[in-house]
Every structure is written in C-alpha cells, then in structure tokens.
Design a protein around this motif. Sequence first.
Motif, PDB file in Angstrom:
ATOM      1  N   GLY A  75     -20.731 -19.724  10.086  1.00 53.23           N
ATOM      2  CA  GLY A  75     -21.161 -19.477  11.453  1.00 53.23           C
ATOM      3  C   GLY A  75     -21.623 -18.052  11.696  1.00 53.23           C
ATOM      4  N   ARG A  76     -21.394 -17.196  10.734  1.00 48.64           N
ATOM      5  CA  ARG A  76     -21.785 -15.789  10.861  1.00 48.64           C
ATOM      6  C   ARG A  76     -23.309 -15.657  10.914  1.00 48.64           C
ATOM      7  N   PRO A  77     -23.834 -14.928  11.907  1.00 44.69           N
ATOM      8  CA  PRO A  77     -25.287 -14.734  11.962  1.00 44.69           C
ATOM      9  C   PRO A  77     -25.740 -13.695  10.937  1.00 44.69           C
ATOM     10  N   VAL A  78     -26.859 -13.994  10.287  1.00 40.68           N
ATOM     11  CA  VAL A  78     -27.446 -13.066   9.325  1.00 40.68           C
ATOM     12  C   VAL A  78     -28.955 -13.025   9.549  1.00 40.68           C
ATOM     13  N   LEU A  79     -29.572 -11.967   9.092  1.00 38.01           N
ATOM     14  CA  LEU A  79     -31.011 -11.800   9.241  1.00 38.01           C
ATOM     15  C   LEU A  79     -31.757 -12.312   8.019  1.00 38.01           C
ATOM     16  N   ARG A  80     -32.869 -12.977   8.260  1.00 33.81           N
ATOM     17  CA  ARG A  80     -33.821 -13.344   7.214  1.00 33.81           C
ATOM     18  C   ARG A  80     -35.103 -12.585   7.560  1.00 33.81           C
ATOM     19  N   ILE A  81     -35.491 -11.649   6.704  1.00 36.31           N
ATOM     20  CA  ILE A  81     -36.625 -10.767   6.963  1.00 36.31           C
ATOM     21  C   ILE A  81     -37.784 -11.166   6.054  1.00 36.31           C
ATOM     22  N   THR A  82     -38.983 -11.319   6.642  1.00 32.97           N
ATOM     23  CA  THR A  82     -40.178 -11.711   5.888  1.00 32.97           C
ATOM     24  C   THR A  82     -41.358 -10.852   6.354  1.00 32.97           C
ATOM     25  N   GLY A  83     -42.513 -11.113   5.783  1.00 31.97           N
ATOM     26  CA  GLY A  83     -43.758 -10.503   6.244  1.00 31.97           C
ATOM     27  C   GLY A  83     -43.756  -8.983   6.229  1.00 31.97           C
ATOM     28  N   LYS A  84     -44.387  -8.415   7.238  1.00 33.13           N
ATOM     29  CA  LYS A  84     -44.525  -6.963   7.349  1.00 33.13           C
ATOM     30  C   LYS A  84     -43.155  -6.285   7.417  1.00 33.13           C
ATOM     31  N   ALA A  85     -42.192  -6.903   8.092  1.00 30.30           N
ATOM     32  CA  ALA A  85     -40.846  -6.317   8.179  1.00 30.30           C
ATOM     33  C   ALA A  85     -40.233  -6.191   6.781  1.00 30.30           C
ATOM     34  N   ALA A  86     -40.394  -7.212   5.941  1.00 34.45           N
ATOM     35  CA  ALA A  86     -39.867  -7.160   4.584  1.00 34.45           C
ATOM     36  C   ALA A  86     -40.588  -6.100   3.764  1.00 34.45           C
ATOM     37  N   GLU A  87     -41.891  -5.981   3.975  1.00 37.20           N
ATOM     38  CA  GLU A  87     -42.679  -4.973   3.266  1.00 37.20           C
ATOM     39  C   GLU A  87     -42.207  -3.557   3.619  1.00 37.20           C
ATOM     40  N   VAL A  88     -42.043  -3.293   4.902  1.00 34.54           N
ATOM     41  CA  VAL A  88     -41.596  -1.970   5.356  1.00 34.54           C
ATOM     42  C   VAL A  88     -40.166  -1.709   4.894  1.00 34.54           C
ATOM     43  N   ALA A  89     -39.308  -2.721   5.022  1.00 32.11           N
ATOM     44  CA  ALA A  89     -37.916  -2.571   4.587  1.00 32.11           C
ATOM     45  C   ALA A  89     -37.850  -2.244   3.100  1.00 32.11           C
ATOM     46  N   GLY A  90     -38.661  -2.919   2.299  1.00 24.66           N
ATOM     47  CA  GLY A  90     -38.700  -2.644   0.864  1.00 24.66           C
ATOM     48  C   GLY A  90     -39.139  -1.226   0.566  1.00 24.66           C
ATOM     49  N   ALA A  91     -40.155  -0.765   1.278  1.00 29.73           N
ATOM     50  CA  ALA A  91     -40.643   0.607   1.076  1.00 29.73           C
ATOM     51  C   ALA A  91     -39.591   1.643   1.465  1.00 29.73           C
ATOM     52  N   LEU A  92     -38.747   1.291   2.432  1.00 27.62           N
ATOM     53  CA  LEU A  92     -37.678   2.204   2.868  1.00 27.62           C
ATOM     54  C   LEU A  92     -36.420   2.081   2.002  1.00 27.62           C
ATOM     55  N   GLY A  93     -36.400   1.089   1.123  1.00 23.07           N
ATOM     56  CA  GLY A  93     -35.244   0.895   0.251  1.00 23.07           C
ATOM     57  C   GLY A  93     -34.126   0.080   0.872  1.00 23.07           C
ATOM     58  N   VAL A  94     -34.422  -0.666   1.928  1.00 19.09           N
ATOM     59  CA  VAL A  94     -33.385  -1.487   2.580  1.00 19.09           C
ATOM     60  C   VAL A  94     -33.016  -2.644   1.656  1.00 19.09           C
ATOM     61  N   ARG A  95     -31.741  -2.749   1.379  1.00 18.33           N
ATOM     62  CA  ARG A  95     -31.230  -3.834   0.531  1.00 18.33           C
ATOM     63  C   ARG A  95     -30.268  -4.742   1.286  1.00 18.33           C
ATOM     64  N   THR A  96     -29.655  -4.225   2.343  1.00 17.71           N
ATOM     65  CA  THR A  96     -28.650  -4.975   3.088  1.00 17.71           C
ATOM     66  C   THR A  96     -28.880  -4.806   4.583  1.00 17.71           C
ATOM     67  N   TRP A  97     -28.733  -5.908   5.300  1.00 19.61           N
ATOM     68  CA  TRP A  97     -28.816  -5.890   6.761  1.00 19.61           C
ATOM     69  C   TRP A  97     -27.458  -6.266   7.339  1.00 19.61           C
ATOM     70  N   HIS A  98     -27.065  -5.559   8.372  1.00 18.57           N
ATOM     71  CA  HIS A  98     -25.842  -5.884   9.114  1.00 18.57           C
ATOM     72  C   HIS A  98     -26.264  -6.229  10.535  1.00 18.57           C
TER      73      HIS A  98
END
Length: 116
Positions: A75-98
């Motif tokens: 039941g815990r909510p989690v984020l699924r990131i795709t598209g431009k958000a995933a691209e930017v997150a990858g460039a910033l080194g984001v590996r985990t979302w809280h």
Amino acid sequence: MIVGIGVDLVEVARLGEALERTPGLRGRLFTEGERGLPLVSLAARFAAKEAVAKALGAPAGLRHLDAEVVREPSGRPVLRITGKAAEVAGALGVRTWHLSLSHDGGMAVAYVIAES
C-alpha cells in the motif's frame, strides 16, 4: 546524498472544479492508472507531480505524465518516473525517490526527496 527536495500543497475542491471545467485536463495530468481514483487521491498525486518537478529544479519540458504514483503491494505509495523527468533525474544522478502523501481538511500535500 540529497539531490533535490520538493513539496506541494493542493486544495482538493479547486482541483475538482478544474477537472469538471476542463474535461481533457484529467488525461493531461494523470496516467491511465491514476485517472479513476477518488478526487482526494488525485489531488495528492497532482501535488506529488509538482513536488517532483521542484525536486528536479523545474526544468523545461517536464510533463505531469512523466511522474506517476503507484502503490506497492503493502500500500506504500512510490514514484514511477519516465520521459523527460527520468532523463533529467538520470543526468542529476538520482537513483532513489522518497515520497510522502497526506490529505486532510480539504487539502492534499506531497513531499518528495530525490537521492543519489
């Protein structure tokens, strides 16, 4: 290491009025899996999408559909990131979302931490 944080607050009734006034808005803001949820849940998810944008520094080209709130079997909510958000997150080194969501008194809030 924390790469970014974001928080957003949404008035549930105001979102409901916007969705009624502009029928196509639901499809532009929410994924197919989110669209059928109760209004209070949609408000919390909209806040999460806005908080993701803030955590990423609000880069140009983000779409609300690039961030989806899904639930784990627990039941815990989690984020699924795709598209431009995933691209930017990858460039910033984001590996985990809280993600933390809450709603009460006609308001919904989301808090997001992007971590490397």
